[in-house]
Design an enzyme around this catalytic site. Structure first.
Site, mmCIF file in Angstrom:
data_model
loop_
_atom_site.group_PDB
_atom_site.id
_atom_site.type_symbol
_atom_site.label_atom_id
_atom_site.label_comp_id
_atom_site.label_asym_id
_atom_site.label_seq_id
_atom_site.Cartn_x
_atom_site.Cartn_y
_atom_site.Cartn_z
ATOM 1 N N ARG A 49 18.759 -66.056 107.238
ATOM 2 C CA ARG A 49 19.916 -65.801 105.573
ATOM 3 C C ARG A 49 21.533 -65.839 105.899
ATOM 4 N NH1 ARG A 49 24.300 -63.488 103.899
ATOM 5 N NH2 ARG A 49 24.193 -61.926 104.746
ATOM 6 N N ASP A 50 22.181 -65.830 106.440
ATOM 7 C CA ASP A 50 23.245 -66.095 106.659
ATOM 8 C C ASP A 50 23.470 -67.280 106.955
ATOM 9 O OD1 ASP A 50 26.104 -65.370 105.892
ATOM 10 O OD2 ASP A 50 26.469 -64.306 107.926
ATOM 11 N N HIS B 287 32.801 -64.210 113.053
ATOM 12 C CA HIS B 287 32.654 -65.212 112.861
ATOM 13 C C HIS B 287 33.126 -66.098 113.786
ATOM 14 C CE1 HIS B 287 30.409 -65.664 108.773
ATOM 15 N NE2 HIS B 287 30.293 -65.120 108.989
ATOM 16 N N CYS C 241 31.897 -71.123 107.177
ATOM 17 C CA CYS C 241 32.556 -71.184 106.704
ATOM 18 C C CYS C 241 33.227 -71.471 105.750
ATOM 19 C CB CYS C 241 33.753 -70.362 107.961
ATOM 20 S SG CYS C 241 35.107 -69.677 106.256
ATOM 21 N N ASN D 289 28.510 -67.746 112.393
ATOM 22 C CA ASN D 289 28.742 -66.231 113.231
ATOM 23 C C ASN D 289 28.570 -66.913 114.272
ATOM 24 O OD1 ASN D 289 27.880 -64.366 110.905
ATOM 25 N ND2 ASN D 289 26.301 -66.546 110.387
#
Length: 576
Positions: free
Chosen positions: A291-292, A485, A516, A525
């Site tokens: 997802r992220d 992160h 980012c 991440n």
């Protein structure tokens, strides 16, 4: 021990259907008084009355919200109508709607704290003063807190209000002495109520706490009740304007003891599926790559690749894999296939597959996909909230409240994400108080876990250490996770700091997927492979097979035509 020193006395005890207030009401009744209990909820009054009547106590109950003028007036009238007199008032009123540094408490909250904790007691006493004066030997007792003597950080506003209540006791005692009304106060410390149940159930913490209490035990509500019964009796007829500390003798060491207690206190909000990890070597990794990690990839990733990614991770021993997000395809086109992904993955029964939902519509769609856990999100930065989701932090609570309510009805576990805990791309520094308050609110609303996110990766071990030192004493550590992160290569160092503080849940992304959007060229991440390598090297158990994760990382990196963001994966890559 029951006695009859309060026979023919009429006593009103507010906030008296549970805890210390209930013990006070029963003690006064046991000593012969006709007691009136009150609470703002009728069911609480009825339950307390039933218990008292089973014990043969002379107790009457009325519903009364002492914060409302009309309720205070109504209580006075009802007591006068039933008994024709009034001898004793015990005001047990208190609320603490603010957790954080004093300078983060706004005017509205200050007013609420002082109105409920001080003003209501003063107005209640004023309402009952004529009847107490008529009795010829009236007595008022306020229930304050030992924090009124020894203020606590993060509950500073509450502590100030309790100190004001102690001052009110002294001031009223001087004003009402001529009417033969005595005014006193008790200031409980750590008492064995629901508030301290987490402490009493933790043998190790209880043992260390008792070392700091001269009497070597915590107090019990009946002891507070005994003090009140003495203060309102003729045995204390020459005592007025005094505050009795019910603390076992701990004013000097109170700070450290209560910080431990608050860390483990039960929350009003429901905490789901929580087990103690604070003394465990097991660390849960929440994999957020699907997802992220993928949501910022510009080229649309085929659904088949996403399914294979999740299925591969499912076979590695991971216990939680955030699979996708049910957000509008207009905002995140990459995750437009959320329903298809959830229908096609092969689920491992030992793993959960959380999904992110931005609103009620997203949850309603997700519910059709056999989900068991969702994620909701807000930020500790007002500026980020307004830029990212176009609302204030407070408005974000209002937005996802219906989502939480529906999730609870469907027995769905809720995870809360707090962005920008170490810094914001728009406002810069973010106060520790804001991080703590937002985390508290999410727990109270029903989140079982709070993931603290360093969204732009500006946190350093020093900054994260100071943040956790400030907020963890006021959060249950078993409900806290870190989402670090690696923008500036600090993520693993920050994770290590979290480990040192007792945190045992960390988010990561296979192959370091993600990026980012606020820092050009920055990595995203922390890589799952690197996190596992470090955790295993520290002697922690994750239950995850690092080789299988590395294999999955190579697969997704090739599919995305990019190099792996994991240093461990690169180091272990076959030599060409």
């Amino acid at each position: 021990m029951a006695c009859s020193r309060l026979i023919n006395k009429v006593a009103v005890v507010t906030g008296s259907t549970a805890g210390i207030g209930f013990s006070i009401a029963k003690r006064l009744a046991n000593e012969g008084a006709s007691v009136v209990i009150s609470s703002r909820k009728e069911e609480n009054v009825n339950k307390a009355l039933s218990h008292c009547h089973e014990e043969g106590l002379d107790v009457t109950g009325f519903v009364c919200n002492v914060s409302k003028p009309e309720d205070r007036e109504d209580l006075v009238q009802k007591v006068h109508k039933k008994f024709g007199k009034m001898d004793i008032l015990v005001s047990n009123v208190g609320t603490n709607p603010h957790m954080g540094p004093i300078n983060t408490c706004d005017e509205k909250t200050w007013n609420k704290i002082f109105y409920n904790n001080v003003t209501c007691s003063a107005l209640l006493a004023s309402k009952f003063t004529p009847a107490l004066a008529e009795s010829g030997n009236g007595s008022i007792v306020f229930v304050s807190s030992v924090t009124g003597f020894c203020p606590m950080p993060f509950i500073g506003a509450y502590s100030v209000s309790k100190a004001a209540l102690i001052s009110l006791t002294k001031a009223l005692s001087m004003e009402l002495a001529s009417a033969n009304i005595r005014v006193n106060c008790i200031a409980p410390g750590i008492i064995g109520t629901d508030f301290s149940s987490a402490l009493t159930q933790n043998e190790k913490l209880l043992k260390s706490t008792l070392k700091n209490i001269p009497l070597r035990r915590i107090g019990i509500p009946d002891e507070c009740a005994g003090a009140v019964a003495f203060l309102v009796s003729d045995d204390a007829s020459y005592i007025t304007g005094e505050t009795v500390s019910m603390d076992g003798g701990i004013p000097v060491t109170f700070m450290g003891v209560v910080r431990k207690l608050i860390q483990l206190r039960p929350y009003r909000g429901k905490c789901l599926n929580v087990t103690s990890r604070s003394i465990s070597d097991f660390v849960k990794i929440v994999e957020v790559g699907p997802r992220d990690g993928l949501q910022n990839v510009k080229k649309v990733v085929p659904t088949e690749v996403k399914v294979n990614l999740i299925d591969g991770l499912s076979q590695s021993g991971l216990k939680s894999i955030e699979a996708t997000s049910f957000v509008s395809p207009k905002w995140v086109p990459q995750l437009a296939d959320a329903k298809e992904v959830m229908s096609r993955i092969t689920r491992n029964p030992e793993c959960v597959y959380p999904v992110l939902v931005p609103n009620l519509k997203g949850l309603e769609t997700a519910l059709a996909c056999n989900i068991s856990e969702i994620g909701i999100f807000t930020a500790a930065s007002e500026a980020f909230c307004k830029k990212n989701i176009n609302c204030s932090i407070k408005e974000s609570y209002e937005r996802f409240a219906p989502t939480i309510e529906l999730a609870k009805k469907n027995n769905i576990t809720i995870r809360g994400y707090v962005s920008c805990v170490a810094g914001c791309p728009y406002q810069g520094d973010v106060s520790h108080g804001s991080v703590g308050e937002v985390s508290q609110k999410l727990l109270e609303m029903g989140c079982s876990e709070i993931s603290l996110g360093d969204t732009i990766g500006v946190g350093t071990p020093g900054k994260i250490n100071e943040l956790l030192k400030t907020i963890l004493p006021f959060l249950p550590i078993e409900n806290v996770a870190l989402h670090m992160h690696d923008t500036y290569g600090q993520a693993l160092g920050n994770v290590y700091v979290g480990l040192d503080h007792g945190i045992r849940v960390f988010d990561s992304s296979v192959a370091g997927l993600g990026g980012c959007p606020y820092a050009r060229g920055a990595s995203g991440n922390v890589a799952t492979e690197d996190l596992i390598y470090m955790l295993h090297g520290c002697g922690c158990d994750t239950g995850v097979d690092i080789d299988k994760v590395i294999e999955v990382g190579h697969f997704i990196s090739q599919a995305l035509e990019r190099d792996s963001g994991s240093k461990v994966a690169i180091a272990r890559a076959p030599k060409s």
